[in-house]
Design an enzyme around this catalytic site. Structure first.
Site, PDB file in Angstrom:
ATOM      1  N   GLN A 146     -29.280  -1.511 -32.027  1.00 16.13           N
ATOM      2  CA  GLN A 146     -28.964  -1.980 -30.686  1.00 16.13           C
ATOM      3  C   GLN A 146     -29.943  -1.457 -29.635  1.00 16.13           C
ATOM      4  O   GLN A 146     -30.015  -2.002 -28.534  1.00 16.13           O
ATOM      5  CB  GLN A 146     -27.544  -1.566 -30.307  1.00 16.13           C
ATOM      6  CG  GLN A 146     -27.361  -0.071 -30.115  1.00 16.13           C
ATOM      7  CD  GLN A 146     -25.907   0.309 -29.888  1.00 16.13           C
ATOM      8  OE1 GLN A 146     -25.092   0.250 -30.808  1.00 16.13           O
ATOM      9  NE2 GLN A 146     -25.574   0.700 -28.660  1.00 16.13           N
ATOM     10  N   CYS A 152     -22.917  -2.319 -28.801  1.00 16.22           N
ATOM     11  CA  CYS A 152     -22.256  -2.114 -30.093  1.00 16.22           C
ATOM     12  C   CYS A 152     -21.071  -3.056 -30.286  1.00 16.22           C
ATOM     13  O   CYS A 152     -20.809  -3.515 -31.404  1.00 16.22           O
ATOM     14  CB  CYS A 152     -21.807  -0.663 -30.221  1.00 16.22           C
ATOM     15  SG  CYS A 152     -20.684  -0.113 -28.901  1.00 16.22           S
ATOM     16  N   HIS A 289     -17.006   3.519 -29.088  1.00 18.24           N
ATOM     17  CA  HIS A 289     -18.085   2.901 -29.863  1.00 18.24           C
ATOM     18  C   HIS A 289     -17.494   1.915 -30.868  1.00 18.24           C
ATOM     19  O   HIS A 289     -16.448   2.187 -31.474  1.00 18.24           O
ATOM     20  CB  HIS A 289     -18.887   3.984 -30.585  1.00 18.24           C
ATOM     21  CG  HIS A 289     -20.095   3.489 -31.305  1.00 18.24           C
ATOM     22  ND1 HIS A 289     -21.087   2.748 -30.695  1.00 18.24           N
ATOM     23  CD2 HIS A 289     -20.477   3.618 -32.610  1.00 18.24           C
ATOM     24  CE1 HIS A 289     -22.026   2.450 -31.580  1.00 18.24           C
ATOM     25  NE2 HIS A 289     -21.677   2.960 -32.751  1.00 18.24           N
TER      26      HIS A 289
END
Length: 341
Positions: A146, A152, A289
């Site tokens: 990324q 993400c 995340h």
């Protein structure tokens, strides 16, 4: 507060000992830089990860300080590794980032509260294999990176969609993360987003994702490019999102039945992760995340989830992280989404 000071004192002492030991083998030529700590380690780090900041500059000094702080953290984190399969922490591509900088750049996912999985708490797992990995079926795309973009959430969603599409009998096609990043208006592009919100958007709009080759990733938020429905590859018909905390065996069944799962985790300690099975250091108090759970393995002493990350193949286990099954380590079971096409 007293505990914090004690921790700092202990880690500082450990780091000083490690630095002194490391620098015993440094030649006089290498010490000419007159850096604090073990200069040769930082020089090697800069070469390995292609850092271009100039020696003796303000940025150099700041990055070297962050590097030293990372080494202190590693000594503390590794003190919990008591068995062979335990996670190991050390120098990687994030070692010259401050913890705040790392969080701001990479941990930008937000979690929507998911309902508890409605199945039986124990679940029917007698028929499940002891280990299962969707990569063995050739339906998981390679690890992506990324870069310095909080995307993400988009990588996890697209990873799930393209895998389920392949499981349904189609050829595995890498789909456009940039399309989701640019067009999912309920999210904030590189500034962060929610996999659940992205899946809601895909379901509501019935937008078909196009191949990555036609809408390549740029690591920055751009203007949404629209394509005709006949041009796209696949659209999301539905999805589920559940909290499997306390029911990770049922989550195993969900993975086998429905394909790779998009999950939200607490990844603060992952800044220093090198490999092995994470069993500690994840509070799961704040999910930040998004990742893709592609398999599990219960055959060893420590059962673990196999999780694809989006930080490139130089991180972790060639881009993957292993997380202990049971106890909701890293909040791995808090919000888990399955895709239906």
């Amino acid at each position: 507060m007293r505990g914090v000071y004690l921790y700092l004192a202990v880690t500082a002492t450990v780091f000083a000992l490690l630095s002194a030991r490391c620098c015993l083998n440094v030649s006089s030529d290498e010490t000419r830089t007159k850096l604090n700590g073990c200069a040769v380690d930082f020089i090697s780090f800069r070469e390995q990860f292609h850092r271009s900041y100039v020696a003796n500059s303000a940025e150099f000094d700041l990055r070297h300080l962050y590097f030293q702080n990372a080494t202190k953290r590693h000594a503390y984190l590794n003190s919990f590794s008591t068995v062979a399969q335990s996670a190991k922490y050390g120098i990687n591509q994030f070692s010259d980032f401050s913890q705040e900088e790392f969080r701001d750049l990479y941990l930008r996912a937000s979690a929507d509260r998911a309902p508890l999985f409605p199945g039986l708490k124990t679940g029917k797992t007698e028929g499940l294999p002891a280990k299962f990995d969707w990569r063995d079926k050739a339906v998981v795309a390679p690890v992506q990176n990324q870069q310095a973009c909080g995307s993400c959430w988009a990588f996890s969603v697209v990873g799930a969609v393209q895998s389920v599409h392949a499981i349904d009998g189609s050829q595995l096609v890498e789909l456009s993360v940039q399309q989701v990043l640019d067009c999912s208006f309920q999210n904030e592009g590189c500034n962060g987003g929610s996999p659940v919100q992205a899946l809601k958007w895909l379901k509501q709009t019935k937008m078909k994702l196009v191949p990555q080759s036609e809408y390549p990733y740029k690591a920055k938020t751009g203007i949404c490019h629209f394509f005709s429905q006949s041009h796209g590859v696949v659209a999301v018909k539905n999805f589920t999102a559940y909290d499997f905390s306390g029911q990770e065996e049922a989550m195993m069944g969900h993975l086998v039945e429905h394909g790779p799962l998009a999950a939200i985790v607490d990844a603060v300690s992952w800044q220093d992760y090198l490999g092995g099975i994470i069993q500690h250091h994840c509070s799961s108090q704040r999910s930040n995340h998004a990742v893709l759970v592609v398999g599990y393995n219960t055959t060893g002493d420590i059962p673990y989830w196999i999780v694809q990350n989006s930080w490139g193949t130089t991180w972790g286990n060639e881009g993957y992280v292993y997380i202990k099954i049971g106890g909701n380590v890293c909040g791995i079971a808090d919000s888990v989404a399955a895709v239906f096409l």
